[in-house]
Enzyme design. Structure first.
Site, short mmCIF file in Angstrom:
data_model
loop_
_atom_site.label_atom_id
_atom_site.label_comp_id
_atom_site.label_asym_id
_atom_site.label_seq_id
_atom_site.Cartn_x
_atom_site.Cartn_y
_atom_site.Cartn_z
N LEU A 174 11.49 -20.31 -4.03
CA LEU A 174 10.54 -19.63 -3.47
C LEU A 174 9.09 -19.59 -4.45
CD1 LEU A 174 9.58 -17.05 -1.74
CD2 LEU A 174 10.35 -15.63 -3.53
N ASP B 187 0.80 -1.12 0.01
CA ASP B 187 -0.08 -0.02 0.08
C ASP B 187 0.76 1.24 -0.02
OD1 ASP B 187 -2.21 1.42 -0.01
OD2 ASP B 187 -2.82 0.94 2.27
N HIS C 218 2.96 3.16 -8.91
CA HIS C 218 2.72 1.82 -9.19
C HIS C 218 3.98 1.05 -9.91
CE1 HIS C 218 -1.27 2.04 -7.67
NE2 HIS C 218 -1.62 2.65 -8.65
C1 FPP Z 1 -1.88 -0.04 -3.43
O1 FPP Z 1 -1.40 1.47 -3.42
C2 FPP Z 1 -1.37 -0.60 -4.76
C3 FPP Z 1 -2.08 -1.04 -5.66
C4 FPP Z 1 -3.47 -1.05 -5.65
C5 FPP Z 1 -1.24 -1.92 -6.67
C6 FPP Z 1 -0.29 -2.56 -6.57
C7 FPP Z 1 0.06 -3.17 -7.69
C8 FPP Z 1 1.53 -3.22 -7.89
C9 FPP Z 1 2.53 -2.74 -7.19
C10 FPP Z 1 1.77 -3.82 -9.32
C11 FPP Z 1 1.58 -5.15 -9.34
C12 FPP Z 1 2.27 -6.29 -10.21
C13 FPP Z 1 2.87 -7.30 -10.27
C14 FPP Z 1 3.98 -7.78 -11.20
C15 FPP Z 1 2.60 -8.34 -9.27
P1 FPP Z 1 -2.50 2.97 -3.60
O2 FPP Z 1 -2.74 2.95 -5.05
O3 FPP Z 1 -3.77 2.23 -2.92
O4 FPP Z 1 -1.81 3.68 -2.84
P2 FPP Z 1 -2.18 4.97 -2.00
O5 FPP Z 1 -3.26 4.49 -0.80
O6 FPP Z 1 -1.09 5.76 -1.49
O7 FPP Z 1 -3.42 5.55 -2.86
#
Ligand code: FPP
Length: 236
Positions: free
Chosen positions: A128, A17, A34
């Site tokens: 893993l 997050d 992201h």
């Molecule tokens: C939460 O941060 C993050 C997500 C909803 C997306 C996470 C996805 C990735 C990092 C990429 C995944 C890819 C692979 C290859 C597994 P947020 O956007 O909710 O952050 P905020 O709370 O600060 O708005």
């Protein structure tokens, strides 16, 4: 190594997050966060693999994330491609097995295809397990399990915990299905529909660090903290 190596969690699950806030702090669009989040997945996967953790589950996209702006959803769902294009050789060299949990057929064809390719290419590895929760929601998972059980025509008296577990997306993990440690970054302290059944006895670790900043040293800190815990599973 110290105590940690004696008490290493077998299965670590991470709620990644804070990507949006990380980008906002830099006056950049949310998707930039992201993208940087993918870099953190790379370094944490590498570290988890070297430490000997057996399963690393990362929460990449929830069933609720579809309600984000369309452009952001599209961007996130393209990230597995970026990640696997860049890291498959390293994942192979480190013997990592790629797996997924979630409503995979509900994903766009391209994302689905890319994930299948990574799963197939790494299928014979035995290091893993990098398990990506994508289009994943725990309630959705339980509904899916109940639907399968009902459709199988089993008598209600035969339904027990083992049968339900057999129909959860995590079943392929066997005795490693339940995470020992769940980490959530960015200061939020909730599960957000993540592994509700499997988290029954998990230990939780919360950190204010935003996911793109989460480093191997941060993982070490979480593992040191975990190593001090006394897990009782309801017993004394
Ligand atoms: C939460 O941060 C993050 C997500 C909803 C997306 C996470 C996805 C990735 C990092 C990429 C995944 C890819 C692979 C290859 C597994 P947020 O956007 O909710 O952050 P905020 O709370 O600060 O708005």
């Amino acid at each position: 190594m110290s105590k940690r190596s004696n008490n290493l969690p077998k299965h670590v699950a991470i709620i990644m997050d804070g990507n949006g806030r990380w980008a906002k702090q830099r006056s950049r669009p949310r998707v930039f966060g992201h993208k940087q989040g993918v870099e953190a997945i790379k370094t944490i996967t590498r570290h988890a693999s070297h430490l000997g953790i057996q399963v690393l589950t990362v929460y990449a996209f929830s069933t609720e994330n579809w309600s984000r702006p369309e452009a952001e959803v599209k961007y996130i769902l393209k990230l597995p491609q970026l990640f696997f294009d860049e890291t498959l050789p390293e994942l192979m060299a480190n013997n990592v097995q790629v797996r997924v949990i979630g409503d995979i057929p509900g994903l766009p064809e391209e994302t689905h295809g890319m994930l299948n390719e990574a799963i197939e290419k790494t299928a014979n590895n035995d290091g893993l397990i990098l398990n990506t929760a994508i289009n994943y929601g725990s309630r959705d998972e339980i509904v899916h399990a109940v639907q399968e059980i009902v459709a199988s025509g089993v008598d209600a008296s035969q339904v027990d915990e083992a049968l339900i577990e057999k129909h959860l997306y995590t079943n392929f993990l066997g005795e490693l299905s339940d995470p020992d440690l769940i980490i959530r970054t960015s200061g939020e302290e909730r599960l957000s529909n993540f592994l509700l059944w499997q988290a029954a006895y998990s230990e939780f670790y919360f950190t204010d660090t935003l996911w793109p900043d989460f480093s191997p040293e941060d993982l070490d800190e979480a593992l040191e903290d975990y190593a001090q815990r006394h897990r009782r599973y309801g017993k004394l």
